[in-house]
Design a protein around this motif. Structure first.
Motif, PDB file in Angstrom:
ATOM      1  N   ARG A  65       0.985  -1.339  -0.026  1.00  0.00           N
ATOM      2  CA  ARG A  65      -0.020   0.044   0.155  1.00  0.00           C
ATOM      3  C   ARG A  65       0.722   1.239  -0.011  1.00  0.00           C
ATOM      4  N   VAL A  66       1.974   1.092   0.641  1.00  0.00           N
ATOM      5  CA  VAL A  66       2.821   2.367   0.884  1.00  0.00           C
ATOM      6  C   VAL A  66       3.436   2.720  -0.585  1.00  0.00           C
ATOM      7  N   GLN A  67       3.970   1.325  -1.215  1.00  0.00           N
ATOM      8  CA  GLN A  67       4.320   1.627  -2.488  1.00  0.00           C
ATOM      9  C   GLN A  67       3.524   2.060  -3.398  1.00  0.00           C
ATOM     10  N   ALA A  68       2.611   1.789  -3.412  1.00  0.00           N
ATOM     11  CA  ALA A  68       1.254   2.052  -4.311  1.00  0.00           C
ATOM     12  C   ALA A  68       1.343   3.721  -4.297  1.00  0.00           C
ATOM     13  N   ALA A  69       1.094   4.179  -3.150  1.00  0.00           N
ATOM     14  CA  ALA A  69       0.984   5.545  -2.790  1.00  0.00           C
ATOM     15  C   ALA A  69       2.170   6.311  -3.325  1.00  0.00           C
ATOM     16  N   ILE A  70       3.539   5.805  -3.278  1.00  0.00           N
ATOM     17  CA  ILE A  70       4.919   6.584  -3.579  1.00  0.00           C
ATOM     18  C   ILE A  70       4.751   6.379  -5.068  1.00  0.00           C
ATOM     19  N   ALA A  83      -4.083  15.318  -3.428  1.00  0.00           N
ATOM     20  CA  ALA A  83      -5.234  14.254  -2.873  1.00  0.00           C
ATOM     21  C   ALA A  83      -5.587  13.391  -4.146  1.00  0.00           C
ATOM     22  N   GLU A  84      -5.430  14.045  -5.361  1.00  0.00           N
ATOM     23  CA  GLU A  84      -5.698  13.052  -6.576  1.00  0.00           C
ATOM     24  C   GLU A  84      -4.832  11.862  -6.554  1.00  0.00           C
ATOM     25  N   VAL A  85      -3.443  11.994  -6.256  1.00  0.00           N
ATOM     26  CA  VAL A  85      -2.458  10.845  -6.419  1.00  0.00           C
ATOM     27  C   VAL A  85      -2.680   9.885  -5.261  1.00  0.00           C
ATOM     28  N   LEU A  90      -5.123   4.649  -3.799  1.00  0.00           N
ATOM     29  CA  LEU A  90      -6.007   3.595  -3.091  1.00  0.00           C
ATOM     30  C   LEU A  90      -6.997   2.864  -4.120  1.00  0.00           C
ATOM     31  N   HIS A  91      -7.195   3.218  -5.237  1.00  0.00           N
ATOM     32  CA  HIS A  91      -8.064   2.721  -6.112  1.00  0.00           C
ATOM     33  C   HIS A  91      -7.261   1.670  -6.871  1.00  0.00           C
ATOM     34  N   LYS A  92      -6.023   1.733  -6.951  1.00  0.00           N
ATOM     35  CA  LYS A  92      -5.084   0.749  -7.584  1.00  0.00           C
ATOM     36  C   LYS A  92      -4.784  -0.300  -6.523  1.00  0.00           C
ATOM     37  N   VAL A 181     -16.719  -2.871   0.858  1.00  0.00           N
ATOM     38  CA  VAL A 181     -15.704  -2.155   1.571  1.00  0.00           C
ATOM     39  C   VAL A 181     -15.089  -1.281   0.650  1.00  0.00           C
ATOM     40  N   GLN A 182     -14.900  -1.520  -0.750  1.00  0.00           N
ATOM     41  CA  GLN A 182     -14.256  -0.404  -1.636  1.00  0.00           C
ATOM     42  C   GLN A 182     -15.249   0.779  -1.582  1.00  0.00           C
ATOM     43  N   ALA A 183     -16.366   0.758  -1.797  1.00  0.00           N
ATOM     44  CA  ALA A 183     -17.245   1.767  -2.042  1.00  0.00           C
ATOM     45  C   ALA A 183     -17.255   2.463  -0.469  1.00  0.00           C
ATOM     46  N   ALA A 184     -17.435   1.870   0.656  1.00  0.00           N
ATOM     47  CA  ALA A 184     -17.334   2.481   1.801  1.00  0.00           C
ATOM     48  C   ALA A 184     -15.964   3.454   2.047  1.00  0.00           C
ATOM     49  N   VAL A 185     -14.952   2.909   1.549  1.00  0.00           N
ATOM     50  CA  VAL A 185     -13.802   3.449   2.012  1.00  0.00           C
ATOM     51  C   VAL A 185     -13.294   4.759   0.709  1.00  0.00           C
ATOM     52  N   ARG A 186     -13.722   4.410  -0.327  1.00  0.00           N
ATOM     53  CA  ARG A 186     -13.949   5.637  -1.249  1.00  0.00           C
ATOM     54  C   ARG A 186     -14.912   6.596  -0.843  1.00  0.00           C
ATOM     55  N   ARG A 187     -15.950   6.414  -0.469  1.00  0.00           N
ATOM     56  CA  ARG A 187     -16.810   7.326   0.225  1.00  0.00           C
ATOM     57  C   ARG A 187     -16.178   8.113   1.411  1.00  0.00           C
ATOM     58  N   ALA A 188     -15.595   7.463   2.131  1.00  0.00           N
ATOM     59  CA  ALA A 188     -14.842   8.077   3.419  1.00  0.00           C
ATOM     60  C   ALA A 188     -13.870   8.714   2.938  1.00  0.00           C
ATOM     61  N   THR A 189     -12.985   8.375   2.101  1.00  0.00           N
ATOM     62  CA  THR A 189     -11.830   9.389   1.596  1.00  0.00           C
ATOM     63  C   THR A 189     -12.206  10.610   0.873  1.00  0.00           C
TER      64      THR A 189
END
Length: 213
Positions: A65-70, A83-85, A90-92, A181-189
């Motif tokens: 997850r950290v590597q995906a963000a980097i 914010a977009e990156v 997260l989506h990836k 889960v993905q829908a909830a996490v995306r809504r929260a973010t």
């Protein structure tokens, strides 16, 4: 991946699966590293070539997850804001695996609530991840973020994910559904990062020439 890498990945996953089964059936404290190694048909010494401790088995994708963000920060486009990156990362991760949903995710969240050593490891992983991601963000967007604002943005992002998962823990049916889960996490973010997304949109708006209305 080479044959050796594929074998290591399979053994690693076998250890995670064995630990998940034993933790659920016997309890976290009652399960030893020797138990997990035996269930995975490897030696105890070999175990430490894959994981440093028992609690590490509960967080097998934290580095990914950290590597995906980097990687999202490094490969950002000219119009991308901070914010977009983060949202792209997260989506990836969500598209590539279901680490935030399913059996292991539910077990991990329950143990974070009830086992101090697991809770402590979770907090350490979260803090280390926030610090690393914030550092990369500040370096990538020096005109828009200083160290404090980069840390605030990253904290809002990580906190939104964590908060959504904690809510879903009380609804096992949804927590076991990757799409939910993905829908909830995306809504929260989206909620947490709205001010940053608006700021990015404002920064991208063309400005009139000096002296015009």
């Amino acid at each position: 991946m080479s044959l050796r890498d594929r074998k290591r990945a399979r053994t690693r996953q076998t250890l995670v699966d064995a630990a998940t089964e034993l933790f659920e059936r016997n309890g976290y404290d009652e399960t030893t590293i020797a138990d997990i190694a035996a269930a995975a048909d490897i030696g105890t010494r070999t175990f430490f070539g894959y994981f440093a401790s028992k609690e590490e088995l509960l967080f097998p994708e934290s580095d990914a997850r950290v590597q995906a963000a980097i990687e999202a920060i490094t490969s950002r486009g000219p119009d991308d804001g901070p914010a977009e990156v983060l949202l792209r990362a997260l989506h990836k991760v969500g598209d590539d695996n279901d680490d935030l949903a399913g059996r292991l995710a539910a077990l991990r969240l329950r143990l974070i609530r009830t086992v101090p050593v697991v809770r402590g490891r979770s907090l350490q992983i979260q803090l280390d991840a926030q610090r690393e991601i914030a550092g990369h963000l500040a370096a990538a967007f020096p005109e828009r973020l200083d160290e404090v604002s980069a840390a605030a943005l990253t904290g809002a992002f990580v906190g939104a994910v964590t908060g959504a998962l904690q809510v879903l823990l009380d609804d096992p049916e949804r927590l076991g559904d990757p799409a939910a889960v993905q829908a909830a996490v995306r809504r929260a973010t989206d909620v947490a990062l709205t001010p940053w997304l608006r700021a990015s949109a404002h920064a991208a708006e063309p400005r009139p020439p000096h002296g015009t209305a």
